[in-house]
Design an enzyme around this catalytic site. Structure first.
Site, PDB file in Angstrom:
ATOM      1  N   HIS A  16       0.545  -1.218  -0.016  1.00  0.00           N
ATOM      2  CA  HIS A  16      -0.005   0.107   0.063  1.00  0.00           C
ATOM      3  C   HIS A  16       0.749   1.099   0.094  1.00  0.00           C
ATOM      4  O   HIS A  16       0.674   2.205  -0.722  1.00  0.00           O
ATOM      5  CB  HIS A  16      -0.872   0.132   1.218  1.00  0.00           C
ATOM      6  CG  HIS A  16      -1.898  -0.983   1.182  1.00  0.00           C
ATOM      7  ND1 HIS A  16      -2.102  -1.850   2.459  1.00  0.00           N
ATOM      8  CD2 HIS A  16      -2.944  -1.530   0.459  1.00  0.00           C
ATOM      9  CE1 HIS A  16      -3.275  -2.541   2.186  1.00  0.00           C
ATOM     10  NE2 HIS A  16      -3.360  -2.655   1.024  1.00  0.00           N
ATOM     11  N   LYS A  40     -14.943  -8.233   4.098  1.00  0.00           N
ATOM     12  CA  LYS A  40     -13.891  -8.729   4.695  1.00  0.00           C
ATOM     13  C   LYS A  40     -13.976  -8.808   6.318  1.00  0.00           C
ATOM     14  O   LYS A  40     -14.809  -7.882   6.899  1.00  0.00           O
ATOM     15  CB  LYS A  40     -12.917  -7.454   4.460  1.00  0.00           C
ATOM     16  CG  LYS A  40     -12.227  -7.398   2.982  1.00  0.00           C
ATOM     17  CD  LYS A  40     -11.219  -6.361   2.923  1.00  0.00           C
ATOM     18  CE  LYS A  40     -10.896  -6.582   1.380  1.00  0.00           C
ATOM     19  NZ  LYS A  40      -9.690  -5.648   1.168  1.00  0.00           N
ATOM     20  N   ARG A  89      -1.455  -5.685  -8.363  1.00  0.00           N
ATOM     21  CA  ARG A  89      -0.378  -6.822  -8.140  1.00  0.00           C
ATOM     22  C   ARG A  89      -0.293  -7.966  -9.199  1.00  0.00           C
ATOM     23  O   ARG A  89       0.867  -8.363  -9.620  1.00  0.00           O
ATOM     24  CB  ARG A  89      -0.662  -7.690  -6.912  1.00  0.00           C
ATOM     25  CG  ARG A  89      -0.478  -6.453  -5.570  1.00  0.00           C
ATOM     26  CD  ARG A  89      -0.966  -7.177  -4.545  1.00  0.00           C
ATOM     27  NE  ARG A  89      -2.354  -7.454  -4.484  1.00  0.00           N
ATOM     28  CZ  ARG A  89      -2.786  -8.613  -3.870  1.00  0.00           C
ATOM     29  NH1 ARG A  89      -2.186  -9.131  -2.601  1.00  0.00           N
ATOM     30  NH2 ARG A  89      -4.200  -8.537  -3.901  1.00  0.00           N
ATOM     31  N   SER A 126      -3.083  -7.815   2.660  1.00  0.00           N
ATOM     32  CA  SER A 126      -3.524  -7.689   3.999  1.00  0.00           C
ATOM     33  C   SER A 126      -4.110  -8.954   4.342  1.00  0.00           C
ATOM     34  O   SER A 126      -4.024  -9.290   5.479  1.00  0.00           O
ATOM     35  CB  SER A 126      -4.512  -6.279   3.722  1.00  0.00           C
ATOM     36  OG  SER A 126      -3.830  -5.334   3.404  1.00  0.00           O
TER      37      SER A 126
END
Length: 157
Positions: A16, A40, A89, A126
């Site tokens: 990040h 999440k 990514r 994460s």
């Protein structure tokens, strides 16, 4: 030009910070918008995530951190944001971000810029950091020191 780097940032990782730092070098002003994704399972609450990112980006004079709720495009309009910056990514990230950027553009005309994450940190997620931390693993190599401290305190408590 004002840009936004939106995300849930739970926790903020070196990946990040790679995108935020590079966006800060490209744009006059960068807002890091800390949101909530209902899919999440969070380690930190929204206020903690804002504080963590404010600390992690403290050395970047043109970066501010704010919480966000509701539609990103509405937040961008309210904040006078010109462009959305997203980190990529993998190819699968592109597929999701492309559709999102097309929806955002269709709704308001806002543009999205995609930056590939630096190869040194592209493997960091994460989700994986949270899982490793919850299982007692050391995540210090994946997050800034301040974030590492907070993770250790959170999982210990």
């Amino acid at each position: 030009m004002r840009a936004i780097c939106p995300g849930s940032f739970d926790p903020a990782t070196l990946g990040h910070l790679d995108i935020i730092t590079r966006a800060a070098a490209l744009f006059d002003d960068v807002v890091v918008a800390v949101g909530r994704n209902s899919a999440k399972n969070y380690l930190f609450d929204p206020d903690e995530r804002v504080a963590i990112l404010a600390e992690a980006t403290g050395g970047l004079a043109n970066v501010t951190v704010k919480p966000i709720s509701g539609l990103l495009v509405d937040f961008c309009a309210d904040e006078g944001v010109d462009v959305i910056v997203k980190g990529l990514r993998f190819a699968s990230d592109f597929e999701f971000e492309l559709q999102m950027s097309q929806m955002n553009h269709a709704m308001t005309g806002i543009e999205t810029i995609c930056l590939p994450t630096s190869s040194a940190v592209a493997h960091i997620s994460s989700t994986m950091v949270r899982e490793i931390a919850r299982l007692g693993g050391d995540v210090g190599q994946f997050v800034p020191e301040g974030v590492h401290r907070r993770i250790r305190a959170k999982v210990a408590g």
